[in-house]
Structures are given as structure tokens and as C-alpha cells.
Write an enzyme that holds these catalytic residues in place. Structure first.
Site, short mmCIF file in Angstrom:
data_model
loop_
_atom_site.label_atom_id
_atom_site.label_comp_id
_atom_site.label_asym_id
_atom_site.label_seq_id
_atom_site.Cartn_x
_atom_site.Cartn_y
_atom_site.Cartn_z
N THR A 93 2.39 5.01 -14.80
CA THR A 93 3.56 5.75 -15.68
C THR A 93 4.00 4.31 -16.14
O THR A 93 4.36 3.22 -15.44
CB THR A 93 5.24 5.69 -14.85
N LYS A 168 5.98 11.50 -21.09
CA LYS A 168 6.58 11.79 -20.01
C LYS A 168 7.65 11.42 -19.67
O LYS A 168 8.77 11.74 -18.99
CB LYS A 168 5.19 10.54 -19.21
N LYS A 243 13.01 3.26 -12.55
CA LYS A 243 12.22 2.87 -12.83
C LYS A 243 11.90 3.85 -14.35
O LYS A 243 11.84 3.31 -15.76
CB LYS A 243 10.71 2.72 -12.16
P1 NAD Z 1 2.23 2.53 -4.88
O1 NAD Z 1 3.08 1.04 -5.60
O2 NAD Z 1 1.75 3.42 -4.00
O3 NAD Z 1 0.68 2.05 -5.33
C1 NAD Z 1 -0.52 1.34 -6.79
C2 NAD Z 1 -1.18 0.26 -6.29
O4 NAD Z 1 -1.64 0.36 -7.63
C3 NAD Z 1 -0.77 -0.49 -4.65
O5 NAD Z 1 -1.73 0.23 -3.59
C4 NAD Z 1 -1.24 -1.56 -4.70
O6 NAD Z 1 -1.92 -1.86 -4.05
C5 NAD Z 1 -2.22 -1.64 -6.26
N1 NAD Z 1 -2.11 -2.57 -6.85
C6 NAD Z 1 -1.10 -2.97 -8.04
N2 NAD Z 1 -1.79 -3.83 -8.75
C7 NAD Z 1 -2.98 -3.77 -8.70
C8 NAD Z 1 -4.32 -4.25 -9.36
N3 NAD Z 1 -4.11 -5.68 -9.51
N4 NAD Z 1 -5.43 -4.45 -8.91
C9 NAD Z 1 -6.03 -3.30 -8.16
N5 NAD Z 1 -4.86 -2.53 -7.03
C10 NAD Z 1 -3.89 -3.25 -7.19
O7 NAD Z 1 2.21 3.14 -6.52
P2 NAD Z 1 2.43 5.16 -6.59
O8 NAD Z 1 3.31 5.89 -5.69
O9 NAD Z 1 0.82 5.23 -6.48
O10 NAD Z 1 2.39 5.24 -8.04
C11 NAD Z 1 1.36 4.57 -9.12
C12 NAD Z 1 1.94 5.08 -10.30
O11 NAD Z 1 2.23 6.29 -10.98
C13 NAD Z 1 3.46 4.46 -11.30
O12 NAD Z 1 3.31 3.87 -12.46
C14 NAD Z 1 4.07 5.27 -10.86
O13 NAD Z 1 5.42 4.89 -11.06
C15 NAD Z 1 3.30 6.48 -11.51
N6 NAD Z 1 4.16 8.07 -10.51
C16 NAD Z 1 4.34 8.43 -9.18
C17 NAD Z 1 4.42 9.14 -8.37
C18 NAD Z 1 4.86 8.92 -7.35
O14 NAD Z 1 5.12 10.20 -6.73
N7 NAD Z 1 4.66 8.21 -6.50
C19 NAD Z 1 4.78 10.15 -9.47
C20 NAD Z 1 4.30 9.93 -10.74
C21 NAD Z 1 3.62 9.03 -11.53
#
Ligand code: NAD
Length: 295
Positions: A93, A168, A243
Site C-alpha cells: 500500500t 485502496k 498510514k
Molecule cells: P511488514 O513490515 O511486516 O513487512 C515488510 C517487509 O519488507 C519487512 O519484512 C521488511 O524487512 C521488508 N523490506 C523492507 N525494505 C526492504 C528491501 N529494501 N528489500 C527487501 N525487503 C525489504 O509489513 P506488512 O504488514 O507485511 O505490510 C506490507 C505492505 O502491505 C504495507 O505496504 C502495508 O501497508 C500493506 N498492508 C498490510 C496489511 C496488514 O494487515 N498487515 C493489510 C493490507 C495491506
């Protein structure tokens, strides 16, 4: 089955990559965090040493990262190492402007790209029941759809590049505002001596009906599966709602749209977050609403 590079193996990306493995794809995974790479290996993916190494020879690349700056940085790194036939999809997102910039990066290299943010949370990521909101050209969407179907139930083509992110943030602005409205209604009902169940029975079958009430009811009882029955954990963290509401405000400002309730909802969730409740499910906002009584 296709070879898919998956970059970003957090709460969402980890189980999504695992579902691609289950569907029979060869998944080459990368995350900055070693524990996430280890989990991906345990789930049956191969692990690469870097995002650039992960995309070598992939038919499709998927990113699932925290914010626009991470997506642009990873796409800038990996795109020069990819063949023009490779599809690149971002499921994070992020802000609409960064999403459009990412599409431009791919187009400059002659590659098809899709922005495909999700709704459905970590439960949907694990159960492969996510909804994907997609932006991109018809051909790119057609190529992405069969891959996304392995991780979700509904795959919606919303329009050109950036349209998925636009859908979204508009959806989540409705969600953020409506959860506060439902919380306020229960807080008022409590002061008026009306039981939670009575309000639920009426509103869930009347004009107050909405998802925040019937799926994520912010008081324990009426909807046994809602996070309120589990101490407001787990679910969709309030910090993530901040966010998304901030992304909506940024987009509204850039596009010249008036979103007064969206702005107020952002301020209310920010205050809840600042008070140390960023990890609490967003339906916990009812606690904040109650705390405002008499102020
Ligand atoms: P998270 O923080 O658990 O995971 C993000 C991952 O990206 C981490 O493991 C981090 O180490 C990795 N990362 C960051 N920079 C990186 C790079 N340069 N190279 C490789 N890996 C890298 O977040 P999440 O909860 O998995 O969410 C991911 C996305 O999905 C976000 O944009 C969030 O807004 C969206 N989202 C989350 C949810 C939810 O319920 N968690 C629901 C819908 C959407």
C-alpha cells in the site's frame, strides 16, 4: 509453473509467498531480515542473497514492502537486471504518486507493470483470500491475474497505472471513518443505557449497517469473530490505519479533493497511535472515543 521472485516477506508477504509455493510455483524470495528469509525457506521457497539476485530468470516479480520509498528503491535496483518479458507487480500500500512513478520506471525498460494493493489483512494473506485492487494496462493485468489468483479470491481491474492504490485508499478512508462512527454510536448507546446487542440487532438490519459494524464490531459479543472479543488483537493495526488515512489525505491534497471527515478520522487515529495504541486493532478506537467523554 512460473518462477516468481518475491521481495518483502513480512506479515503479509511471507504467507503470500508461501501460497505461491503451495500453488506449485518456484518462488525465489528475498527480505532484508534473516528470520523472514529463514521462514520463506521453511515454507519451500528458495532464498536469494539480494533482491537483484532474486529477479534473475524470474517470469514475474512481486514486491510487498512498507512504503513508496522502499518500492521505488527496490524497483530501481532490480529493473535493469530483468528481461523485458518479465512482469513486475507491487502489492504494497503506497502513495498514488510513487505508484505512478514505479509504472514509469518499468515502462522505460519496456516492461509490463501492475499496482495491486490488497485488502483482507494477515488472515487473508494466510488463507489466500485477499482482494487485489489492480492498476495497469489490460495486457499487464491479464498476465498478473492468474498469479494473484493463487493468493486471493477477488482480483479487480480498477483502471490504469495507480488506480489500484487510488481504490485502496478511498476504500480505507470509508473504513476508518465508518469505524469511528460505529464506535461513537456504541459509546452513546452505553451512556443511554442501551445494550450492545440491542443496538447491534437494530443497526445491523437498518440503515446504520456497514462492514465496521457487522464484521469488525468494536464491542465484544455481537460478532464473535471480531477483534474486540480478543482484546483488540490481532487484526488491522491502528498504525496501518493512520498510514492509509495519511495516504488518502496526501492524495486529496494533491488532487484538490475535499475530505473533511477523512481528515478528522486521520487526526483521531493519530491521537490513538500517539497514546501508544498503534499495535491495537483499529476497532479499538472506541476506547479512545469513550476517553473523550466530558472533555
Ligand atoms: P511488514 O513490515 O511486516 O513487512 C515488510 C517487509 O519488507 C519487512 O519484512 C521488511 O524487512 C521488508 N523490506 C523492507 N525494505 C526492504 C528491501 N529494501 N528489500 C527487501 N525487503 C525489504 O509489513 P506488512 O504488514 O507485511 O505490510 C506490507 C505492505 O502491505 C504495507 O505496504 C502495508 O501497508 C500493506 N498492508 C498490510 C496489511 C496488514 O494487515 N498487515 C493489510 C493490507 C495491506
Amino acid at each position: 509453473m512460473a518462477t516468481i521472485a518475491f521481495i518483502g516477506l513480512g506479515n503479509m508477504g511471507g504467507p503470500m509467498a508461501a501460497n505461491l509455493v503451495k500453488a506449485g510455483h518456484k518462488v525465489v524470495a528475498f527480505d532484508l531480515v534473516a528470520a523472514s528469509r529463514d521462514q520463506a525457506m521453511a515454507d519451500g521457497a528458495s532464498v536469494a542473497e539480494s533482491s537483484v539476485a532474486a529477479v534473475k530468470g524470474a517470469d514475474a516479480v512481486i514486491t510487498m514492502l512498507p512504503a513508496g520509498k522502499h518500492v521505488l528503491s527496490v524497483w530501481t535496483d532490480v529493473i535493469p537486471s530483468m528481461s523485458k518479458e518479465t512482469l513486475i507487480v507491487d502489492c504494497s500500500t503506497i502513495d498514488v504518486e510513487s505508484a505512478k512513478e514505479a509504472h514509469t520506471l518499468a515502462a522505460k525498460h519496456g516492461m509490463a507493470s501492475v499496482d495491486a494493493p490488497v485488502s483482507g489483512g494477515t488472515g487473508g494473506a494466510k488463507g489466500a483470500t485477499l482482494t487485489f485492487m489492480c492498476g495497469g494496462e489490460d495486457k499487464a493485468f491479464a498476465a498478473a491475474k492468474p498469479v494473484l489468483e493463487k493468493m486471493g479470491k477477488r482480483i479487480v481491474h480498477c483502471g490504469g497505472g495507480g488506480a489500484g492504490q487510488a481504490a485502496k485508499i478511498c476504500n480505507n478512508m470509508i473504513l476508518g471513518i465508518s469505524m469511528i462512527a460505529v464506535g461513537e454510536a456504541f459509546a452513546l448507546a452505553e451512556k443511554l443505557g442501551l445494550s450492545h446487542q440491542a443496538l447491534f440487532d437494530v443497526a445491523s438490519t437498518s440503515s446504520g449497517q456497514c462492514w465496521a459494524l457487522t464484521s469488525y464490531c468494536p464491542v465484544p459479543g455481537p460478532v464473535p469473530t471480531s477483534p474486540a472479543n480478543n482484546g483488540y488483537r490481532p487484526g488491522f493495526a491502528s498504525a496501518l490505519m493512520v498510514k492509509d488515512l495519511t495516504l488518502a489525505q496526501d492524495a486529496a491534497k494533491a488532487a484538490g479533493a475535499a475530505t473533511p471527515l477523512g481528515k478528522h478520522a486521520q487526526e483521531i487515529y493519530k491521537a490513538f497511535d500517539a497514546a501508544g495504541h498503534g499495535g491495537v486493532d483499529f476497532s479499538g478506537i472506541i476506547q479512545h472515543v469513550r476517553s473523550l467523554a466530558g472533555k
